[in-house]
Motif scaffolding. Sequence first.
Motif, PDB file in Angstrom:
ATOM      1  N   THR A 206       2.446  -2.797   4.433  1.00 45.23           N
ATOM      2  CA  THR A 206       0.663  -2.857   4.750  1.00 45.23           C
ATOM      3  C   THR A 206       0.330  -3.027   6.012  1.00 45.23           C
ATOM      4  OG1 THR A 206       0.645  -3.568   2.074  1.00 45.23           O
ATOM      5  CG2 THR A 206      -1.324  -2.998   3.410  1.00 45.23           C
ATOM      6  N   LEU A 207      -0.409  -1.680   6.251  1.00 46.31           N
ATOM      7  CA  LEU A 207      -0.993  -0.935   7.943  1.00 46.31           C
ATOM      8  C   LEU A 207      -2.837  -1.805   7.342  1.00 46.31           C
ATOM      9  CD1 LEU A 207      -0.457  -0.233  10.321  1.00 46.31           C
ATOM     10  CD2 LEU A 207      -1.179   2.005   9.632  1.00 46.31           C
ATOM     11  N   VAL A 208      -2.967  -2.647   7.982  1.00 44.41           N
ATOM     12  CA  VAL A 208      -4.222  -2.968   8.285  1.00 44.41           C
ATOM     13  C   VAL A 208      -5.087  -2.956   9.201  1.00 44.41           C
ATOM     14  CG1 VAL A 208      -5.773  -5.094   8.115  1.00 44.41           C
ATOM     15  CG2 VAL A 208      -3.553  -4.937   6.681  1.00 44.41           C
ATOM     16  N   ILE A 209      -6.149  -1.523   9.194  1.00 46.41           N
ATOM     17  CA  ILE A 209      -6.967  -1.352  10.206  1.00 46.41           C
ATOM     18  C   ILE A 209      -8.547  -2.106  10.694  1.00 46.41           C
ATOM     19  CG2 ILE A 209      -8.020   0.555  11.581  1.00 46.41           C
ATOM     20  CD1 ILE A 209      -5.840   2.378  10.285  1.00 46.41           C
ATOM     21  N   PRO A 210      -7.954  -2.876  11.483  1.00 47.57           N
ATOM     22  CA  PRO A 210      -9.421  -3.913  11.402  1.00 47.57           C
ATOM     23  C   PRO A 210     -10.672  -3.448  10.971  1.00 47.57           C
ATOM     24  CG  PRO A 210      -8.152  -4.907  13.326  1.00 47.57           C
ATOM     25  CD  PRO A 210      -7.691  -3.192  12.488  1.00 47.57           C
ATOM     26  N   PRO A 211     -12.024  -3.740  10.527  1.00 52.79           N
ATOM     27  CA  PRO A 211     -13.603  -2.513  10.875  1.00 52.79           C
ATOM     28  C   PRO A 211     -14.329  -2.412  12.395  1.00 52.79           C
ATOM     29  CG  PRO A 211     -13.133  -4.227   9.121  1.00 52.79           C
ATOM     30  CD  PRO A 211     -11.797  -4.623  10.069  1.00 52.79           C
ATOM     31  N   ALA A 212     -13.022  -3.587  13.214  1.00 56.26           N
ATOM     32  CA  ALA A 212     -13.579  -3.514  14.840  1.00 56.26           C
ATOM     33  C   ALA A 212     -13.360  -2.222  15.090  1.00 56.26           C
ATOM     34  CB  ALA A 212     -13.136  -4.428  15.560  1.00 56.26           C
TER      35      ALA A 212
ATOM     36  N   PRO B 266     -11.142  -3.498   5.594  1.00 61.40           N
ATOM     37  CA  PRO B 266     -10.780  -2.956   6.493  1.00 61.40           C
ATOM     38  C   PRO B 266     -10.090  -2.109   5.711  1.00 61.40           C
ATOM     39  CG  PRO B 266      -9.703  -5.252   5.690  1.00 61.40           C
ATOM     40  CD  PRO B 266     -11.330  -5.039   5.826  1.00 61.40           C
ATOM     41  N   ILE B 267      -9.477  -1.316   6.207  1.00 61.29           N
ATOM     42  CA  ILE B 267      -9.025   0.000   5.455  1.00 61.29           C
ATOM     43  C   ILE B 267      -7.186  -0.534   5.663  1.00 61.29           C
ATOM     44  CG2 ILE B 267      -7.349   2.887   5.808  1.00 61.29           C
ATOM     45  CD1 ILE B 267     -10.917   2.803   5.679  1.00 61.29           C
ATOM     46  N   LEU B 268      -6.940   0.446   4.213  1.00 59.21           N
ATOM     47  CA  LEU B 268      -5.497  -0.780   4.086  1.00 59.21           C
ATOM     48  C   LEU B 268      -4.720   0.650   3.954  1.00 59.21           C
ATOM     49  CD1 LEU B 268      -5.993  -4.270   1.706  1.00 59.21           C
ATOM     50  CD2 LEU B 268      -6.011  -4.184   4.104  1.00 59.21           C
ATOM     51  N   MET B 269      -4.036   0.483   3.954  1.00 60.59           N
ATOM     52  CA  MET B 269      -1.965   1.186   3.615  1.00 60.59           C
ATOM     53  C   MET B 269      -1.382   1.012   3.420  1.00 60.59           C
ATOM     54  SD  MET B 269      -2.993   4.287   6.773  1.00 60.59           S
ATOM     55  CE  MET B 269      -2.619   5.935   6.658  1.00 60.59           C
ATOM     56  N   ASP B 270      -0.607   1.891   2.314  1.00 59.02           N
ATOM     57  CA  ASP B 270       0.257   1.732   1.340  1.00 59.02           C
ATOM     58  C   ASP B 270       1.514   2.010   2.158  1.00 59.02           C
ATOM     59  OD1 ASP B 270      -0.457  -0.482  -0.335  1.00 59.02           O
ATOM     60  OD2 ASP B 270      -0.521   0.412  -1.696  1.00 59.02           O
ATOM     61  N   LEU B 271       2.178   1.472   3.198  1.00 61.27           N
ATOM     62  CA  LEU B 271       3.797   2.399   3.744  1.00 61.27           C
ATOM     63  C   LEU B 271       5.135   2.049   2.466  1.00 61.27           C
ATOM     64  CD1 LEU B 271       2.895   1.080   6.849  1.00 61.27           C
ATOM     65  CD2 LEU B 271       2.113   3.162   6.115  1.00 61.27           C
ATOM     66  N   GLU B 272       5.940   2.891   2.505  1.00 61.07           N
ATOM     67  CA  GLU B 272       7.443   3.048   1.990  1.00 61.07           C
ATOM     68  C   GLU B 272       7.880   3.588   2.629  1.00 61.07           C
ATOM     69  OE1 GLU B 272       6.270   3.165  -1.919  1.00 61.07           O
ATOM     70  OE2 GLU B 272       8.290   2.807  -2.549  1.00 61.07           O
ATOM     71  N   ALA B 273       9.476   3.646   2.592  1.00 59.03           N
ATOM     72  CA  ALA B 273      10.144   4.036   3.070  1.00 59.03           C
ATOM     73  C   ALA B 273      11.122   5.040   2.275  1.00 59.03           C
ATOM     74  CB  ALA B 273      11.790   3.032   3.631  1.00 59.03           C
TER      75      ALA B 273
ATOM     76  N   VAL C 246      -5.923   2.564   0.962  1.00 56.46           N
ATOM     77  CA  VAL C 246      -6.349   2.399  -0.407  1.00 56.46           C
ATOM     78  C   VAL C 246      -7.880   2.105  -0.533  1.00 56.46           C
ATOM     79  CG1 VAL C 246      -6.361  -0.613  -1.664  1.00 56.46           C
ATOM     80  CG2 VAL C 246      -4.125  -0.077  -0.586  1.00 56.46           C
ATOM     81  N   THR C 247      -7.949   2.650  -1.805  1.00 55.00           N
ATOM     82  CA  THR C 247      -9.697   2.889  -1.616  1.00 55.00           C
ATOM     83  C   THR C 247     -10.233   1.431  -1.438  1.00 55.00           C
ATOM     84  OG1 THR C 247      -9.257   2.388  -3.989  1.00 55.00           O
ATOM     85  CG2 THR C 247      -8.825   5.022  -3.313  1.00 55.00           C
ATOM     86  N   THR C 248     -11.745   1.622  -0.836  1.00 57.43           N
ATOM     87  CA  THR C 248     -12.725   0.256  -0.978  1.00 57.43           C
ATOM     88  C   THR C 248     -12.355  -0.325  -2.101  1.00 57.43           C
ATOM     89  OG1 THR C 248     -13.317   1.957   0.277  1.00 57.43           O
ATOM     90  CG2 THR C 248     -14.243   0.500  -0.096  1.00 57.43           C
ATOM     91  N   ASP C 249     -12.801   0.933  -3.251  1.00 60.68           N
ATOM     92  CA  ASP C 249     -12.487  -0.223  -4.640  1.00 60.68           C
ATOM     93  C   ASP C 249     -12.035  -1.176  -4.722  1.00 60.68           C
ATOM     94  OD1 ASP C 249     -15.274   0.529  -5.252  1.00 60.68           O
ATOM     95  OD2 ASP C 249     -14.623   2.479  -6.591  1.00 60.68           O
ATOM     96  N   GLU C 250     -10.217  -0.573  -4.515  1.00 57.54           N
ATOM     97  CA  GLU C 250      -9.117  -0.923  -4.989  1.00 57.54           C
ATOM     98  C   GLU C 250      -9.262  -2.596  -4.369  1.00 57.54           C
ATOM     99  OE1 GLU C 250      -5.023   0.605  -5.142  1.00 57.54           O
ATOM    100  OE2 GLU C 250      -6.497   2.597  -4.887  1.00 57.54           O
ATOM    101  N   SER C 251      -9.605  -2.277  -3.079  1.00 57.59           N
ATOM    102  CA  SER C 251      -8.814  -3.812  -1.808  1.00 57.59           C
ATOM    103  C   SER C 251     -10.362  -4.971  -2.583  1.00 57.59           C
ATOM    104  CB  SER C 251     -10.481  -3.199  -0.662  1.00 57.59           C
ATOM    105  OG  SER C 251      -9.069  -2.185   0.165  1.00 57.59           O
TER     106      SER C 251
END
Lengths: 223, 299
Positions: free
Chosen positions: B58-64, B120-127, B95-100
């Motif tokens: 999971t890629l986490v992009i902090p709000p800052a 934060p914005i979350l992104m699911d990464l998968e190979a 990942v949507t805000t609701d999901e988070s």
Amino acid sequence: MLVSLHNVHVRSRTKRPILAGITLELEPGAFVFLTGPSGAGKSSLLRVMGLALRPTTGSITLLGHDVATMNRRSLSALRRRLGFVLQDSRLIPHLTAIENASLPLWLAGGEPEAVRRHVTELLTWVGLGDRLKARPAELSGGEQQRVALARAIVNKPALLLADEPTGNVDDQTALKLLYLFTELNKMGTTVVIATHQHHLVARMGKTTLAIQGGVLQPPPEGS
Amino acid sequence: MRPLTLLFEGSFRERRVGANLVLLMTLLIYLATVMASLAVGFGGIAWVGERTIQSRATLVIPPASLGSDGSTSDTLPRVFALLKADPSLAPPRVVTTDESRRLLQAWGVDSATLADAPLPILMDLEAVPGARLDLPRLKQTLVAAKITARLDSLADTLATFLPLLRGLSIAALGVVGLVLIVLALGIAFACRSVLTTQRDTLEMLHLMGADDKTLTRLFRAEIRKRAFVAAGVGFVLAAATLAMGAMGARTFLDISFLHPTQDEILVAAGLMALVPVLAVFVACAAARRMAMGQLRAWP
């Protein structure tokens, strides 16, 4: 010979001799009483003949088969050609008279309707035509023995073995039972009855073999 | 003629031995089914986890690092472009805000706090299938592109957790084995007791020419009849217990990112249903073995 025992010995687990050197031959159609006091070996000899007790040594030929060479399955098949009546009738308490008498045919996989017809006839012959649905607890000792007799002969056995069949009934009932055995014998069944009731044996006028201490006694001179 | 059910008659019926035997078998089958389900469940989660952690992050992009107004400014498009350029990665999923929010609620964060807090914005990464996720290389790429983000590896999170699950699965499987052994012993002792108590009847049947197979079949039939009842009741009770536990399991699977597929769930349910069948087989085999062993001692 229908039954041929040669030098049969049976020992208990403690090596005590139960039967010692029994040699005996019975022809088809014979009617024999086996007499002797309690513990003489009557029941054991009967059980050996009925394939219910394995001899320690000696050979047995039964209905033309050398028993020693037979496997368990063949022995079971051979037992189906024998009939056994014991002192305690050993009827199954929760089964009716007709069901108890049907057991050997049920075990042999007989067709239910034919079995019912045949067993009804047989129970009528032994005088229990009106007691077909009675359970053992509802029958008298003599009636129970007659059901046991019907069960023993339902397969039309070549050899009928009875161990003290009249031991638990009064003399009048005992004579009626012995009469049934005689009738069966007239129809060709070989009958061996073990009993210690000498007075009944004397009234029947049949061959008697005496056994004492596991040894067959020679017949008294002039008999 | 009625079926010959003579083994649990007389004193056995008076003492309700047959009914108690059904009760014993029901309890053991219930226990075996629950334990087998736990074994399959733990083992399955460990297996799914093993398979998943190698290929997911999971890629986490902090709000800052987002725009001052909370907008994603140009960060997201840049991240997307970078990730799409990597041939080992499947298209990332945001990942949507609701999901988070739901996820954080599952971890116990109350909704009032969640409403005010910047997420934060979350992104699911998968190979992509057949490829392996190379997280150090991905981190370098993000750093080189001056993107402030954190990469959460599922492998790190679950590294200590999966061996524990595997251990629990093996332990539960061991309990299933022990329960089946107890079941076999219980049936064997019951049959031995019948053989002793009903010896006269059985001996009479033996004298009538009933062979070992026929007499053994009587034992097997009586035990099978009772084992089927016990298997049915035991399975229903176990299924009810597991259904109650399933709610908790679902939450656990959600927060641990482990989602078994529909096929995997079906296989697990099938394995669970096999336990009562196996128990019936074990009970019948024990009855047969004990009866045959004793009868062989007869002439």
